[in-house]
Design a protein around this motif. Structure first.
Motif, PDB file in Angstrom:
ATOM      1  N   TYR A  35       0.882  -1.257   0.090  1.00 51.25           N
ATOM      2  CA  TYR A  35      -0.044   0.014   0.010  1.00 51.25           C
ATOM      3  C   TYR A  35       0.882   1.176  -0.079  1.00 51.25           C
ATOM      4  N   LEU A  43      -4.302   5.698   2.636  1.00 51.90           N
ATOM      5  CA  LEU A  43      -3.963   4.360   2.141  1.00 51.90           C
ATOM      6  C   LEU A  43      -4.448   3.840   0.949  1.00 51.90           C
ATOM      7  N   PHE A  45      -4.292   0.741  -2.128  1.00 55.10           N
ATOM      8  CA  PHE A  45      -3.665  -0.489  -2.674  1.00 55.10           C
ATOM      9  C   PHE A  45      -3.085  -0.516  -3.815  1.00 55.10           C
ATOM     10  N   GLU A  48      -0.958  -7.335  -4.627  1.00 55.94           N
ATOM     11  CA  GLU A  48      -1.290  -8.211  -3.735  1.00 55.94           C
ATOM     12  C   GLU A  48      -0.574  -9.569  -4.462  1.00 55.94           C
ATOM     13  N   ASN A  56      -3.872  -9.367  -7.511  1.00 49.36           N
ATOM     14  CA  ASN A  56      -4.640  -8.062  -7.666  1.00 49.36           C
ATOM     15  C   ASN A  56      -3.847  -7.104  -7.846  1.00 49.36           C
ATOM     16  N   GLY A  98      -7.257 -15.840   1.281  1.00 50.81           N
ATOM     17  CA  GLY A  98      -8.895 -16.476   1.538  1.00 50.81           C
ATOM     18  C   GLY A  98      -9.585 -15.338   1.904  1.00 50.81           C
ATOM     19  N   PRO A  99     -10.904 -15.438   2.068  1.00 55.55           N
ATOM     20  CA  PRO A  99     -12.001 -14.700   2.434  1.00 55.55           C
ATOM     21  C   PRO A  99     -11.643 -13.840   3.838  1.00 55.55           C
ATOM     22  N   GLY A 100     -11.435 -12.600   3.707  1.00 55.58           N
ATOM     23  CA  GLY A 100     -11.373 -11.572   4.762  1.00 55.58           C
ATOM     24  C   GLY A 100     -10.092 -12.183   5.941  1.00 55.58           C
ATOM     25  N   GLN A 103      -4.951  -8.559   7.811  1.00 57.37           N
ATOM     26  CA  GLN A 103      -3.588  -8.101   7.317  1.00 57.37           C
ATOM     27  C   GLN A 103      -2.713  -7.282   8.284  1.00 57.37           C
ATOM     28  N   PHE A 105       0.495  -5.039   9.319  1.00 54.79           N
ATOM     29  CA  PHE A 105       1.411  -4.219   8.593  1.00 54.79           C
ATOM     30  C   PHE A 105       2.846  -3.891   9.234  1.00 54.79           C
TER      31      PHE A 105
ATOM     32  N   LYS B   2     -15.802   8.939  -2.325  1.00 49.35           N
ATOM     33  CA  LYS B   2     -15.109   7.730  -1.948  1.00 49.35           C
ATOM     34  C   LYS B   2     -15.657   6.790  -1.422  1.00 49.35           C
ATOM     35  N   TYR B  32     -15.928  -7.588   5.375  1.00 46.13           N
ATOM     36  CA  TYR B  32     -14.989  -7.676   6.505  1.00 46.13           C
ATOM     37  C   TYR B  32     -14.477  -6.249   6.789  1.00 46.13           C
ATOM     38  N   MET B  34     -12.524  -3.620   9.530  1.00 50.99           N
ATOM     39  CA  MET B  34     -11.430  -3.708  10.563  1.00 50.99           C
ATOM     40  C   MET B  34     -10.973  -2.354  10.950  1.00 50.99           C
ATOM     41  N   TYR B  36      -7.781  -0.302  12.177  1.00 49.31           N
ATOM     42  CA  TYR B  36      -6.291  -0.013  12.864  1.00 49.31           C
ATOM     43  C   TYR B  36      -6.045   1.152  13.441  1.00 49.31           C
ATOM     44  N   GLN B  38      -2.571   3.718  14.243  1.00 49.65           N
ATOM     45  CA  GLN B  38      -1.500   3.907  13.508  1.00 49.65           C
ATOM     46  C   GLN B  38      -0.813   5.267  14.570  1.00 49.65           C
ATOM     47  N   PRO B  44       0.287   0.593  10.467  1.00 46.14           N
ATOM     48  CA  PRO B  44      -0.887   0.378  11.044  1.00 46.14           C
ATOM     49  C   PRO B  44      -1.104  -0.947  11.921  1.00 46.14           C
ATOM     50  N   TYR B  49     -11.333  -6.638  14.341  1.00 45.51           N
ATOM     51  CA  TYR B  49     -11.764  -7.418  13.175  1.00 45.51           C
ATOM     52  C   TYR B  49     -12.977  -8.108  13.259  1.00 45.51           C
ATOM     53  N   LEU B  88      -7.680   4.356  11.658  1.00 48.83           N
ATOM     54  CA  LEU B  88      -8.208   3.868  10.297  1.00 48.83           C
ATOM     55  C   LEU B  88      -9.166   2.621  10.172  1.00 48.83           C
ATOM     56  N   SER B  92     -12.988  -5.056   3.378  1.00 54.43           N
ATOM     57  CA  SER B  92     -12.712  -5.524   2.188  1.00 54.43           C
ATOM     58  C   SER B  92     -13.973  -6.398   1.880  1.00 54.43           C
ATOM     59  N   GLY B  94     -13.692  -9.454   0.556  1.00 55.35           N
ATOM     60  CA  GLY B  94     -13.207 -10.685   0.867  1.00 55.35           C
ATOM     61  C   GLY B  94     -13.320 -12.014  -0.157  1.00 55.35           C
ATOM     62  N   ASN B  98      -9.213 -11.429  -4.472  1.00 51.76           N
ATOM     63  CA  ASN B  98      -9.389  -9.904  -4.137  1.00 51.76           C
ATOM     64  C   ASN B  98      -9.611  -9.547  -2.932  1.00 51.76           C
ATOM     65  N   GLU B  99      -8.460  -9.510  -2.082  1.00 53.38           N
ATOM     66  CA  GLU B  99      -8.130  -9.296  -0.596  1.00 53.38           C
ATOM     67  C   GLU B  99      -7.883  -7.814  -0.108  1.00 53.38           C
ATOM     68  N   LYS B 100      -7.887  -6.977  -1.149  1.00 55.22           N
ATOM     69  CA  LYS B 100      -7.666  -5.477  -0.868  1.00 55.22           C
ATOM     70  C   LYS B 100      -8.361  -5.082   0.012  1.00 55.22           C
ATOM     71  N   LEU B 101      -7.622  -4.220   0.890  1.00 58.22           N
ATOM     72  CA  LEU B 101      -8.154  -3.408   1.970  1.00 58.22           C
ATOM     73  C   LEU B 101      -8.560  -1.927   1.355  1.00 58.22           C
ATOM     74  N   PHE B 103      -9.383   1.712   2.480  1.00 59.54           N
ATOM     75  CA  PHE B 103      -9.491   2.429   3.955  1.00 59.54           C
ATOM     76  C   PHE B 103     -10.011   3.808   4.032  1.00 59.54           C
TER      77      PHE B 103
END
Lengths: 114, 113
Positions: A35, A43, A45, A48, A56, A98-100, A103, A105, B2, B32, B34, B36, B38, B44, B49, B88, B92, B94, B98-101, B103
């Motif tokens: 990120y 932040l 992305f 991945e 991704n 996997g799902p969810g 992560q 950092f 956004k 999902y 979350m 964080y 920082q 973070p 979760y 933060l 996602s 999930g 495609n697990e990108k978060l 924010f």
């Protein structure tokens, strides 16, 4: 258990140069994401990786690239650096893809472009 | 607009107060959620979760998710000066591959002793 390790912590480059940043995930974690964090955009992305494959990609130009090695360590490369690339680059790892999956950092590499 | 909106603050509260931090989102695929924390010059740190709607409590922290309103909250009870940080929200879909978060921009919180 050691956390996500990013090296170097700080880097100063000039426009037009290229840079490589490194990330070692938490032991046993196989998924790595990158990120970019800036004051204006927050932040965002970048990409991945899982099992050495990019799964991704975010909306960044092709100057931003990455790779993952068989030991799950990852590197990202930025070529032809621009002033706007100044940012904190963060790496995050998760146990598996996997799902969810949560992560975790690292503390990031702060890149400054002069 | 956004996908995730978060009030950037700054927010200052006295020690011992209850803090409420919130995010709204527009993507109904998010499952999902979350929070964080920082600190300055650090990455973070995952605080909470949760999956789908409902509440989750961990010590002084409570996370709430209301998917019908696309609204999530983090409550901090008995706030301490050490809670001073940027918070933060992240979420996602999930989906496999495609697990990108995504924010929020973060809320800067200061707890005044």
């Amino acid at each position: 258990k050691a956390g996500v390790t990013q090296t170097p912590r700080y880097l100063i480059k000039t426009r037009g140069q290229q840079v490589t940043l490194s990330c070692s995930p938490i032991s046993g974690h196989r998924s790595v994401s990158w990120y970019q964090q800036t004051p204006g955009q927050g932040l965002q992305f970048l990409f991945e990786y899982f099992s050495e494959t990019q799964r991704n990609k975010g909306n960044f130009p092709g100057r931003f690239s990455g790779r993952q090695f068989s030991n799950s360590r990852s590197e990202m490369n930025v070529s032809t650096l621009e002033l706007g690339d100044s940012a904190l680059y963060l790496c995050a790892s998760s146990l598996e893809q996997g799902p969810g999956q949560p992560q975790h950092f690292g503390d990031g590499t702060r890149l400054s472009i002069l | 607009q956004k996908e995730v909106e978060q009030d950037p603050g700054p927010l200052s509260v006295p020690e011992g107060a209850i803090v409420s931090l919130n995010c709204t989102y527009s993507n109904s695929a998010f499952q999902y959620f979350m929070w964080y924390r920082q600190y300055s010059r650090k990455g973070p740190e995952l605080l909470m979760y949760t999956y789908s709607s409902g509440n989750k409590e961990d010590g002084r922290f409570t996370a709430q998710v209301d998917k019908s309103s696309k609204y999530i909250s983090l409550f901090i009870r008995d706030s301490q000066p050490s809670d001073s940080a940027t918070y933060l929200c992240a979420m996602s879909a999930g989906n496999f591959g495609n697990e990108k978060l995504t924010f929020g921009t973060g809320t800067r919180l200061t707890i005044i002793p």
